[in-house]
Design an enzyme around this catalytic site. Structure first.
Site, PDB file in Angstrom:
ATOM      1  N   CYS A 256      40.511  33.107  36.264  1.00  0.00           N
ATOM      2  CA  CYS A 256      41.614  32.832  35.341  1.00  0.00           C
ATOM      3  C   CYS A 256      42.889  32.428  36.082  1.00  0.00           C
ATOM      4  O   CYS A 256      42.941  31.343  36.640  1.00  0.00           O
ATOM      5  CB  CYS A 256      41.818  34.028  34.412  1.00  0.00           C
ATOM      6  SG  CYS A 256      42.743  33.625  32.912  1.00  0.00           S
ATOM      7  N   HIS A 344      36.015  34.327  32.054  1.00  0.00           N
ATOM      8  CA  HIS A 344      35.909  35.719  32.503  1.00  0.00           C
ATOM      9  C   HIS A 344      34.449  36.159  32.622  1.00  0.00           C
ATOM     10  O   HIS A 344      33.849  36.606  31.640  1.00  0.00           O
ATOM     11  CB  HIS A 344      36.653  36.641  31.538  1.00  0.00           C
ATOM     12  CG  HIS A 344      38.135  36.531  31.644  1.00  0.00           C
ATOM     13  ND1 HIS A 344      38.868  37.240  32.570  1.00  0.00           N
ATOM     14  CD2 HIS A 344      39.029  35.766  30.975  1.00  0.00           C
ATOM     15  CE1 HIS A 344      40.154  36.932  32.455  1.00  0.00           C
ATOM     16  NE2 HIS A 344      40.272  36.035  31.496  1.00  0.00           N
ATOM     17  N   GLU A 346      33.475  38.783  33.918  1.00  0.00           N
ATOM     18  CA  GLU A 346      33.432  40.241  33.760  1.00  0.00           C
ATOM     19  C   GLU A 346      33.639  40.679  32.320  1.00  0.00           C
ATOM     20  O   GLU A 346      33.813  41.868  32.043  1.00  0.00           O
ATOM     21  CB  GLU A 346      34.508  40.886  34.642  1.00  0.00           C
ATOM     22  CG  GLU A 346      35.907  40.944  34.051  1.00  0.00           C
ATOM     23  CD  GLU A 346      36.573  39.600  33.799  1.00  0.00           C
ATOM     24  OE1 GLU A 346      37.535  39.545  33.022  1.00  0.00           O
ATOM     25  OE2 GLU A 346      36.121  38.588  34.379  1.00  0.00           O
TER      26      GLU A 346
END
Length: 370
Positions: A256, A344, A346
């Site tokens: 990001c 993302h 994660e």
């Protein structure tokens, strides 16, 4: 059961007014107004430091039905400036829940404007672009609310990474983990740290303005550049450190804001998007394999480029693109062990299509050791 909340409003800077009912503090709250298409994971959204300084509109029709818990937050407290929903559930039911969403947000003085036509509001933001707004009590904006809206700073030029970053270094993971990574905290999410730990990595999290010399003195196997809020171009100190670390051929992985900072470090530029990407259903194409990943995203700026490359950054190759608007979603350095993604991997609660990127980073760490 809660009594009916008092009336409230959201006024956008273009003069558009949305009426609803206000839960929480009645003082005017100003911030950039954005929307997210997440169907679940509202607690992760509200605690994500990347939402610092933003009023978040949720497109899911009902929020709060499974309550809140102590395990899912991405940081120690809500980071959002305010919340706008169609319906704030008066009850909750989930075996993991430790409380209700309304009380949790009220505890941290986060205003919630409920009973809003969020479909109309989202379409307006998609058509016009995200903009500043003010949440307040009543049906008519007061002079104080108008003055607060006028004085609200633009997200462009705003360095919020420094605001949300840790003040002191700390560690995460087992002391005897086989690999050690230093993570720059521009607004890091806890699930990133959890995934590193699962992959056998001990992480030392450092403040956003930590020098390259300080990081290299820790002799890390790799360096991680985290997500975070605000304008990447305003984090002017970061590319200096990143460039020095890259010169030592230390493996680097960015997510990001970290992805945007890598783009800037090697000569690229970033631009503010009309309404950004926020939600858990963004389709991203891996240019090497042709596969499409469904990803979670939260960003309002993007690296300027195309599948052919990044403007001004000949050392970078574009690895992923967004299938909705063609924006750059992944970068790789052509000669150094450095890569980054805009989305993302994660993501909690998901999707998890991109989790293997952590394995890719581990491969780079192993290769460096030989």
């Amino acid at each position: 059961m809660h009594s009916l909340p008092p009336k409230g409003f959201l006024l956008l800077e273009d003069g558009t007014l949305f009426l609803g009912r206000l839960v929480g503090p009645s003082l005017p709250t100003v911030a950039e107004v954005v929307f997210t298409t997440n169907m679940t994971g509202y607690q992760e959204v509200f605690t994500d430091p990347s939402y610092k300084g933003q009023i978040v509109v949720l497109t899911a029709p009902q929020i709060g039905n499974y309550g809140v818990n102590l395990d899912d937050p991405e940081s120690a407290r809500p980071q959002v400036a305010g919340v706008v929903v169609r319906e704030l559930s008066p009850t909750y039911s989930n075996w993991r829940a430790t409380g209700d969403l309304r009380a949790w947000l009220e505890q941290y003085d986060v205003p919630v404007l409920t009973e809003v036509d969020t479909r109309r509001l989202t379409r307006h933001l998609r058509n016009i672009g995200v903009m500043k707004g003010v949440i307040g009590a009543g049906e008519t904006p007061t002079k104080a609310a108008l003055e607060a809206l006028d004085s609200c700073p633009s997200m462009e030029g705003l360095d919020l990474a420094t605001v949300v970053s840790t003040r002191e270094p700390y560690t995460w993971g087992k002391a005897d983990a086989p690999y050690h990574v230093v993570a720059y905290d521009y607004g890091i999410k806890r699930n990133i740290l959890r995934l590193f730990e699962e992959h056998g990595v001990r992480v030392t999290v450092v403040p956003s303005d930590t020098s390259a010399d300080q990081v290299l003195a820790m002799n890390p196997d790799g360096v991680f550049l985290s997500n975070g809020p605000g304008d990447p171009a305003a984090v002017s100190y970061a590319p200096v450190a990143i460039r020095s670390i890259a010169a030592k051929e230390v493996p680097m992985f960015g997510i990001c804001l970290g992805h945007q900072l890598l783009g800037l470090t090697f000569g690229g530029r970033t631009a503010k998007m009309p309404f950004g990407h926020r939600g858990g259903n963004q389709p991203v194409k891996d240019l090497a394999t042709g596969k499409v990943l469904i990803t979670s995203q939260n960003h309002g700026f993007a690296v300027v480029g195309s599948p052919e490359g990044v403007e001004g950054a000949p050392d970078l190759a574009v690895t992923h693109v967004n299938l909705n608007d063609g924006t750059v979603e992944g970068l790789r350095h052509k000669t150094l062990p450095i890569f980054a993604v805009q989305y993302h991997p994660e993501a909690a609660p998901g999707p998890h299509d991109a989790v293997p990127l952590f394995d890719q980073f581990l491969t780079a760490l192993r290769n460096r050791r030989g």
